[in-house]
Each structure stands twice: as structure tokens, then as C-alpha cells.
Design an enzyme around this catalytic site. Structure first.
Site, PDB file in Angstrom:
ATOM      1  N   HIS A   1       5.301  -4.164   2.617  1.00  0.00           N
ATOM      2  CA  HIS A   1       5.192  -3.032   1.690  1.00  0.00           C
ATOM      3  C   HIS A   1       6.391  -2.117   1.916  1.00  0.00           C
ATOM      4  O   HIS A   1       7.246  -2.406   2.761  1.00  0.00           O
ATOM      5  CB  HIS A   1       3.860  -2.295   1.894  1.00  0.00           C
TER       6      HIS A   1
ATOM      7  N   GLN B   1       1.532   2.004  19.484  1.00  0.00           N
ATOM      8  CA  GLN B   1       2.293   0.749  19.625  1.00  0.00           C
ATOM      9  C   GLN B   1       3.770   1.064  19.900  1.00  0.00           C
ATOM     10  O   GLN B   1       4.395   0.473  20.794  1.00  0.00           O
ATOM     11  CB  GLN B   1       2.147  -0.079  18.352  1.00  0.00           C
TER      12      GLN B   1
ATOM     13  N   VAL C   1       5.904   5.789   5.772  1.00  0.00           N
ATOM     14  CA  VAL C   1       6.110   5.800   4.311  1.00  0.00           C
ATOM     15  C   VAL C   1       4.726   5.895   3.673  1.00  0.00           C
ATOM     16  O   VAL C   1       3.791   5.191   4.079  1.00  0.00           O
ATOM     17  CB  VAL C   1       6.862   4.535   3.842  1.00  0.00           C
TER      18      VAL C   1
ATOM     19  N   GLY D   1       7.766   1.061  12.862  1.00  0.00           N
ATOM     20  CA  GLY D   1       7.307   2.226  12.109  1.00  0.00           C
ATOM     21  C   GLY D   1       6.509   3.170  12.994  1.00  0.00           C
ATOM     22  O   GLY D   1       5.813   2.727  13.914  1.00  0.00           O
TER      23      GLY D   1
ATOM     24  N   HIS E   1       7.608  -1.409   5.489  1.00  0.00           N
ATOM     25  CA  HIS E   1       8.463  -2.438   6.097  1.00  0.00           C
ATOM     26  C   HIS E   1       9.861  -2.399   5.506  1.00  0.00           C
ATOM     27  O   HIS E   1      10.849  -2.544   6.209  1.00  0.00           O
ATOM     28  CB  HIS E   1       7.889  -3.843   5.828  1.00  0.00           C
TER      29      HIS E   1
ATOM     30  N   SER F   1      -0.505  -2.854   5.406  1.00  0.00           N
ATOM     31  CA  SER F   1      -0.839  -4.146   4.778  1.00  0.00           C
ATOM     32  C   SER F   1      -2.334  -4.245   4.516  1.00  0.00           C
ATOM     33  O   SER F   1      -2.775  -5.011   3.652  1.00  0.00           O
ATOM     34  CB  SER F   1      -0.404  -5.297   5.687  1.00  0.00           C
ATOM     35  N   ARG F   2      -3.137  -3.482   5.274  1.00  0.00           N
ATOM     36  CA  ARG F   2      -4.597  -3.573   5.117  1.00  0.00           C
ATOM     37  C   ARG F   2      -5.114  -2.748   3.932  1.00  0.00           C
ATOM     38  O   ARG F   2      -6.289  -2.875   3.576  1.00  0.00           O
ATOM     39  CB  ARG F   2      -5.288  -3.127   6.408  1.00  0.00           C
TER      40      ARG F   2
ATOM     41  N   GLY G   1       4.256  -9.606   8.086  1.00  0.00           N
ATOM     42  CA  GLY G   1       4.264  -9.977   6.670  1.00  0.00           C
ATOM     43  C   GLY G   1       3.395  -9.075   5.814  1.00  0.00           C
ATOM     44  O   GLY G   1       3.040  -7.973   6.221  1.00  0.00           O
TER      45      GLY G   1
ATOM     46  N   MET H   1       1.227   3.838   4.090  1.00  0.00           N
ATOM     47  CA  MET H   1       1.268   2.441   3.659  1.00  0.00           C
ATOM     48  C   MET H   1       0.858   1.523   4.810  1.00  0.00           C
ATOM     49  O   MET H   1       1.244   1.745   5.961  1.00  0.00           O
ATOM     50  CB  MET H   1       2.656   2.083   3.176  1.00  0.00           C
TER      51      MET H   1
END
Ligand code: PAF
Length: 293
Positions: free
Chosen positions: A34, A153, A176, A147, A37, A186-187, A31, A184
Site C-alpha cells: 500500500h 518493531q 502514511v 515504517g 510501503h 495490509s490488514r 507484500g 495504512m
């Protein structure tokens, strides 16, 4: 778009898709969506129907001193974004639904998860691998999209899919970036204005060695030293690692050959940031290298 909260319901949707010969695409996320995602969702939409996006802040991939409680959660805004992109299903299980009481089984990918993020965040990849295997088993996607920003990962997920004979095809999509190059994440919302400026040092460092490579430098040790010097010059960034590794083994290399990755991780203020650059194309014959930031 339909929101699915239970594993059983998600499995039923997956069975229905496979029974009618449709190709289900899965975009696993935590979630706080951005553009990174959204690029995965767009890639999934080009190839698959239905498209499922999962939003699950996986507690098992956060260490006890990490930011699980603080991790950004924006379910309503995320849902609205996914609606506009034409996503068919949002899979958003609760912690108890995904890991029912008594859950005891974990997936560990040996070797590949030991260094870099694995060293900085003990148990992290065990949590990621466990959640990803469960998501792939539950949603049974034809293709799953991840990504390349989380390069280690992605490599670990590729390994577990092969080792466990899972059916999903994996698509690892490009990083991205913001207009100033910051990858980009989320943090990024945690960065203060000054930290946000400083955070571009990861991209600037990688871009500087990209130029060195374009000028013909093939000595990875010299490139890493140059990268470190640039990163160390930024007072707001505390570098965790800067390394050039073989893209398969994640072992450091002394010279660029085959497919490599330049990896960086740094803490900017309290926020840990990652970035990387793909370096490929040299077959040891001094040919041109292709770099992808
Ligand atoms: O990259 C992420 O967002 C997470 O690690 C993933 C793959 C969704 C597993 O929880």
C-alpha cells in the site's frame, strides 16, 4: 525489475553492488503493498541504487492462532506496482528457501519485545528479528527502510542492528494515512464498511490527545485516561492497550519528557490494528512539544 527467488542469487547481486561501490537500499515487506510501503520505496530510491524490495510472508512471526493463511497475498499486483516505481530487484524467496529444513537459529531481543505487541503476540518479535537479521545478512544493504507504524518493531530492529554490529543504516519513515486518518496497513482490507468507519477511532483518539498536548497538558496519566475513554466509546473496537511510553525503553511514563510514543492497539471486528504518535522536543523545561501522527 528482476525477480530473485534464491538466497544465493540475492547474495550475488549484493556482492556485485558492493564491489562497484553502489549503495544498495532494502525495503523489507510482507507484500500486499500500500502507499505506506511505497513511501519507503520512494525514500530508498532517493538515496540508493540498486533498490531491493523483499516480499516474504514470514511464517515465524505469526502465532498458531493468527492469520498466516489469511494474510493478503497479491504478488502480481505488487510486482506491477514495484515496476512502476523503478525498483531494481524483487527478492521473493519461498518459505523453504528462506528457512531450509533444519533451520534452528533464532534472534531474540530481550526486554523491548516483552510488552505491548510482544505480550499480545508471543513469539512475534522473535520471528520478526530472525527474518530481519537474515534479510540484512543476505542483501547487505547500505540502508534498510521500515515504517514507524510498527514502532515497537522499529525499536527492536534498531537494537538488534546495534547489538549485532550490523552495517546497515536504518531509516524509519513516517506513518502514511488514509484521508480520514486511518494508518495504512495490509490488514485494512479485512475491515467491513462499518468496521472501516469504526477503525478511525485509533487516529481520532491520538489526535484528541495531540490537541491536549498542544494546549499544554504534560501529565501522561491524564492523557492516557482521555485516550482510553475515547477508544472505549467505540462499540466496534476492543482496546488491547493505550499507553504513553519512553521511545527508547518502551516503559510507560507518568509525564511527557524526552521522546515519547503514544501507542494504541485495538481489535476492530477480527482485525487487529495498531497506531502511534511520536511526541518529542520537551527537555523538561516546559518548552513546546512536537507531535507527529
Ligand atoms: O513489517 C513487516 O512487514 C515485517 O514484520 C518484516 C519487517 C518485513 C519482517 O518480516
Amino acid at each position: 525489475m528482476e525477480t530473485i527467488h534464491t538466497v544465493e542469487w540475492m547474495k550475488q547481486v549484493a556482492r556485485q553492488a558492493s564491489g562497484t561501490g553502489r549503495l544498495l537500499g532494502l525495503v523489507p515487506t510482507m507484500g500486499a503493498l500500500h502507499e505506506g510501503h511505497l513511501s519507503l520505496v520512494r525514500a530508498a530510491r532517493l538515496e540508493c541504487s540498486p533498490v531491493v524490495v523483499s516480499i516474504f510472508v514470514n511464517p515465524k512471526q505469526f502465532g498458531p492462532s493468527e492469520d498466516l493463511q489469511k494474510y493478503p497475498r497479491r504478488m502480481e499486483a505488487d510486482r506491477a506496482l514495484l515496476e512502476t516505481l523503478g525498483v531494481d530487484y524483487l527478492f521473493a524467496p519461498t518459505d523453504e528457501e528462506f528457512y531450509p529444513r533444519g533451520h534452528r537459529t533464532y534472534v531474540e531481543v530481550e526486554e523491548l519485545g516483552r510488552g505491548f505487541e510482544g505480550r499480545a503476540r508471543p513469539g512475534h518479535f522473535r520471528g520478526v528479528a530472525t527474518a530481519v537479521v537474515k534479510l540484512l545478512e543476505i542483501a547487505q544493504p547500505h540502508c534498510a527502510y521500515f515504517g514507524r507504524k510498527d514502532a515497537q518493531q522499529a525499536r527492536i530492529i534498531r537494537q538488534l542492528v546495534a547489538d549485532l554490529n550490523l552495517d546497515a543504516r536504518l531509516e524509519i519513515c513516517p506513518i502514511v494515512r488514509e484521508p480520514d486518518g486511518l494508518a495504512m496497513s495490509s490488514r485494512n482490507v479485512f475491515l467491513s464498511p462499518a468496521e472501516r468507519c469504526a477503525a478511525t477511532v485509533l487516529y481520532r483518539g491520538l489526535d484528541a490527545i495531540r490537541q491536549e498536548i498542544a494546549r499544554g497538558e504534560r501529565d501522561a496519566t491524564r492523557l492516557v485516561a482521555a485516550l482510553r475513554r475515547l477508544l472505549d466509546a467505540e462499540p466496534l473496537a476492543a482496546v488491547d492497550y493505550a499507553e504513553i511510553v519512553d521511545a527508547e525503553s518502551f516503559e510507560p511514563v507518568a509525564r511527557l519528557s524526552g521522546t515519547c510514543l503514544a501507542l494504541v492497539a485495538a481489535r476492530v471486528g477480527a482485525t487487529r490494528l495498531l497506531d502511534n504518535m511520536l511526541i518529542e522536543g520537551d527537555r523538561g523545561d516546559g518548552g513546546t512539544l512536537h507531535t507527529q501522527l
